[in-house]
Design a protein around this motif. Structure first.
Motif, PDB file in Angstrom:
ATOM      1  N   LYS A   1      21.956 -15.884  25.477  1.00 34.06           N
ATOM      2  CA  LYS A   1      23.309 -15.342  25.624  1.00 34.06           C
ATOM      3  C   LYS A   1      24.260 -15.860  24.552  1.00 34.06           C
ATOM      4  O   LYS A   1      25.451 -15.556  24.578  1.00 34.06           O
ATOM      5  N   THR A   2      23.761 -16.668  23.633  1.00 38.59           N
ATOM      6  CA  THR A   2      24.609 -17.273  22.606  1.00 38.59           C
ATOM      7  C   THR A   2      24.268 -16.681  21.240  1.00 38.59           C
ATOM      8  O   THR A   2      23.103 -16.603  20.855  1.00 38.59           O
ATOM      9  N   PHE A   3      25.311 -16.294  20.505  1.00 39.49           N
ATOM     10  CA  PHE A   3      25.144 -15.671  19.199  1.00 39.49           C
ATOM     11  C   PHE A   3      25.914 -16.499  18.168  1.00 39.49           C
ATOM     12  O   PHE A   3      27.085 -16.808  18.360  1.00 39.49           O
ATOM     13  N   ILE A   4      25.235 -16.847  17.076  1.00 36.71           N
ATOM     14  CA  ILE A   4      25.807 -17.773  16.100  1.00 36.71           C
ATOM     15  C   ILE A   4      25.828 -17.134  14.717  1.00 36.71           C
ATOM     16  O   ILE A   4      24.830 -16.537  14.282  1.00 36.71           O
ATOM     17  N   SER A   5      26.953 -17.295  14.006  1.00 34.03           N
ATOM     18  CA  SER A   5      27.075 -16.844  12.616  1.00 34.03           C
ATOM     19  C   SER A   5      27.268 -18.056  11.708  1.00 34.03           C
ATOM     20  O   SER A   5      27.924 -19.033  12.101  1.00 34.03           O
ATOM     21  N   TYR A   6      26.712 -17.979  10.488  1.00 32.88           N
ATOM     22  CA  TYR A   6      26.746 -19.099   9.555  1.00 32.88           C
ATOM     23  C   TYR A   6      27.405 -18.670   8.246  1.00 32.88           C
ATOM     24  O   TYR A   6      27.389 -17.484   7.873  1.00 32.88           O
ATOM     25  N   ASP A   7      27.964 -19.660   7.510  1.00 33.27           N
ATOM     26  CA  ASP A   7      28.481 -19.363   6.178  1.00 33.27           C
ATOM     27  C   ASP A   7      27.378 -19.612   5.140  1.00 33.27           C
ATOM     28  O   ASP A   7      26.241 -19.967   5.487  1.00 33.27           O
ATOM     29  N   LYS A   8      27.696 -19.449   3.877  1.00 32.19           N
ATOM     30  CA  LYS A   8      26.686 -19.564   2.821  1.00 32.19           C
ATOM     31  C   LYS A   8      26.155 -20.979   2.658  1.00 32.19           C
ATOM     32  O   LYS A   8      25.113 -21.202   2.036  1.00 32.19           O
ATOM     33  N   ASN A   9      26.888 -21.962   3.209  1.00 32.70           N
ATOM     34  CA  ASN A   9      26.445 -23.358   3.129  1.00 32.70           C
ATOM     35  C   ASN A   9      25.603 -23.777   4.330  1.00 32.70           C
ATOM     36  O   ASN A   9      25.208 -24.934   4.442  1.00 32.70           O
ATOM     37  N   GLY A  10      25.356 -22.855   5.232  1.00 31.28           N
ATOM     38  CA  GLY A  10      24.518 -23.156   6.389  1.00 31.28           C
ATOM     39  C   GLY A  10      25.254 -23.752   7.565  1.00 31.28           C
ATOM     40  O   GLY A  10      24.627 -24.168   8.540  1.00 31.28           O
ATOM     41  N   ASN A  11      26.592 -23.808   7.494  1.00 32.41           N
ATOM     42  CA  ASN A  11      27.386 -24.300   8.622  1.00 32.41           C
ATOM     43  C   ASN A  11      27.772 -23.142   9.534  1.00 32.41           C
ATOM     44  O   ASN A  11      28.142 -22.061   9.051  1.00 32.41           O
ATOM     45  N   TRP A  12      27.691 -23.362  10.833  1.00 23.93           N
ATOM     46  CA  TRP A  12      28.082 -22.285  11.745  1.00 23.93           C
ATOM     47  C   TRP A  12      29.598 -22.112  11.694  1.00 23.93           C
ATOM     48  O   TRP A  12      30.344 -23.070  11.560  1.00 23.93           O
ATOM     49  N   ILE A  13      30.035 -20.877  11.777  1.00 18.71           N
ATOM     50  CA  ILE A  13      31.465 -20.588  11.749  1.00 18.71           C
ATOM     51  C   ILE A  13      31.917 -19.853  13.018  1.00 18.71           C
ATOM     52  O   ILE A  13      33.102 -19.885  13.351  1.00 18.71           O
ATOM     53  N   VAL A  14      30.984 -19.182  13.706  1.00 22.78           N
ATOM     54  CA  VAL A  14      31.318 -18.525  14.976  1.00 22.78           C
ATOM     55  C   VAL A  14      30.140 -18.662  15.926  1.00 22.78           C
ATOM     56  O   VAL A  14      28.987 -18.420  15.540  1.00 22.78           O
ATOM     57  N   THR A  15      30.434 -19.074  17.152  1.00 20.56           N
ATOM     58  CA  THR A  15      29.444 -19.019  18.227  1.00 20.56           C
ATOM     59  C   THR A  15      30.070 -18.264  19.384  1.00 20.56           C
ATOM     60  O   THR A  15      31.231 -18.498  19.729  1.00 20.56           O
ATOM     61  N   LYS A  16      29.286 -17.361  19.959  1.00 21.01           N
ATOM     62  CA  LYS A  16      29.797 -16.545  21.055  1.00 21.01           C
ATOM     63  C   LYS A  16      28.823 -16.604  22.238  1.00 21.01           C
ATOM     64  O   LYS A  16      27.623 -16.381  22.058  1.00 21.01           O
ATOM     65  N   PHE A  17      29.357 -16.886  23.394  1.00 23.42           N
ATOM     66  CA  PHE A  17      28.555 -16.879  24.618  1.00 23.42           C
ATOM     67  C   PHE A  17      28.945 -15.651  25.428  1.00 23.42           C
ATOM     68  O   PHE A  17      30.108 -15.477  25.791  1.00 23.42           O
ATOM     69  N   LEU A  18      27.979 -14.773  25.699  1.00 17.51           N
ATOM     70  CA  LEU A  18      28.241 -13.537  26.420  1.00 17.51           C
ATOM     71  C   LEU A  18      28.067 -13.767  27.918  1.00 17.51           C
ATOM     72  O   LEU A  18      26.949 -14.001  28.392  1.00 17.51           O
ATOM     73  N   ASN A  19      29.155 -13.705  28.636  1.00 14.40           N
ATOM     74  CA  ASN A  19      29.151 -13.981  30.064  1.00 14.40           C
ATOM     75  C   ASN A  19      29.018 -12.667  30.855  1.00 14.40           C
ATOM     76  O   ASN A  19      29.957 -12.203  31.482  1.00 14.40           O
ATOM     77  N   ASP A  20      27.824 -12.070  30.767  1.00 16.49           N
ATOM     78  CA  ASP A  20      27.636 -10.777  31.414  1.00 16.49           C
ATOM     79  C   ASP A  20      26.476 -10.763  32.406  1.00 16.49           C
ATOM     80  O   ASP A  20      26.094  -9.707  32.906  1.00 16.49           O
ATOM     81  N   GLU A  21      25.898 -11.936  32.666  1.00 17.71           N
ATOM     82  CA  GLU A  21      24.741 -11.982  33.556  1.00 17.71           C
ATOM     83  C   GLU A  21      24.727 -13.310  34.316  1.00 17.71           C
ATOM     84  O   GLU A  21      25.015 -14.362  33.756  1.00 17.71           O
ATOM     85  N   LYS A  22      24.378 -13.227  35.592  1.00 20.81           N
ATOM     86  CA  LYS A  22      24.319 -14.429  36.420  1.00 20.81           C
ATOM     87  C   LYS A  22      23.037 -15.216  36.132  1.00 20.81           C
ATOM     88  O   LYS A  22      21.973 -14.634  35.909  1.00 20.81           O
TER      89      LYS A  22
END
Length: 313
Positions: free
Chosen positions: A271-292
């Motif tokens: 349920k977690t989606f992560i985006s990274y920059d060109k240096n390999g550091n994460w810049i966005v993490t999203k947790f989708l709260n759509d399922e129990k």
């Protein structure tokens, strides 16, 4: 994880903090103090970071901003060998509430001090060039409440002192030729209070502990299986059985709990989606709260987001 909110907070905390401390790797009979470097936000190479801002908010499934969550925004200022973390209100960006300052021994690249500045309780920790803690000072409303000291012989802690409420507590530690802790002696204001002794088997397991106080003797015996798992513990007070534990069932339950934790972690990752920059550091993490995950969880279909803007040197 009683509610979805708690689950989200756990997810956010797990992603934000690079927690590398393993309590199992530390002898809890010794005065242990976790390395606060684990509280630094996780970067690939923090020396290349000039500053960063980490914010927490939620969006709907289409990405529309719905407001900030209860987590404080963190602003990172890197002036190595000093790194400062400011915990700010996400709306006002007020930086006066609290901060943490990490200072390093520049030649050794080891932590020199960790200082919290908080409203109310705060603490300052100081380390030698090997990264070992030497002193801790605790404050309440800017007034010093306690001071703690660590002393070493080689790699072992030889003495620990605590100055609290006008009293001085001293603990001396002794080791055998295998560097195993075998005795601890306790004093209050230099007056002897008692000691504890430990005995080991060939595999390094503690099989017996003896504690002697002024009017009390406590003896604990331990039994292990072939895999060195503790299966039985008995405690005697003044030669009378006080309590007895059989860990065979507990060990079985621990394996089941481990399996549950692994399944929960797989669910969290799915349920977690992560985006990274060109240096390999994460810049966005999203947790989708759509399922129990648990039946009593409350879902809202929203994304719970951590976003950080990183400025490089």
């Amino acid at each position: 994880m009683a509610t979805t909110t708690n689950r989200i907070k756990t997810t956010v905390l797990f992603l934000l903090l690079s927690v590398t401390i393993s309590v199992a790797q530390n002898d809890l009979r010794l005065p242990f103090e976790p390395r606060p470097e684990s509280l630094l936000p996780e970067f690939k190479d923090i020396k290349k970071i000039k500053s960063a801002e980490i914010s927490h908010y939620k969006t709907d499934s289409a990405g529309t901003f719905l407001g900030y969550t209860n987590n404080k925004t963190i602003i990172v200022k890197n002036n190595y060998p000093k790194i400062t973390l400011y915990y700010v209100d996400p709306k006002t960006k007020d930086t006066t509430q609290s901060k943490t300052v990490f200072t390093y021994h520049s030649k050794e690249d080891t932590l020199e001090s960790y200082k919290e500045y908080r409203l109310g309780n705060t603490k300052h920790l100081f380390y030698d060039k090997k990264g070992r803690i030497q002193r801790k000072v605790e404050f309440f409303n800017q007034k010093k409440e306690g001071e703690f000291f660590w002393y070493y012989e080689g790699d072992n802690i030889s003495k620990h002192e605590r100055l609290l409420y006008g009293k001085k507590y001293t603990y001396e530690y002794k080791y055998n030729e295998n560097k195993q802790l075998v005795e601890k002696l306790s004093y209050i204001n230099t007056v002897y209070q008692g000691n504890s002794k430990w005995y080991y088997d060939a595999n390094g397991n503690v099989i017996k502990e003896e504690t002697t106080e002024k009017d009390k003797s406590i003896v604990t015996t331990k039994l292990y299986d072939e895999a060195n798992q503790l299966i039985e513990k008995n405690t005697f007070v003044n030669n009378t059985l006080f309590e007895s534990f059989d860990f065979r069932k507990t060990n079985s339950n621990s394996e089941k709990e481990k399996e549950k934790n692994e399944k929960r972690e797989k669910f969290r990752q799915s349920k977690t989606f992560i985006s990274y920059d060109k240096n390999g550091n994460w810049i966005v993490t999203k947790f989708l709260n759509d399922e129990k995950y648990y039946d009593f969880d409350v879902v809202d279909g929203n994304y719970y987001v951590m976003e950080r803007v990183i400025h490089y040197k």
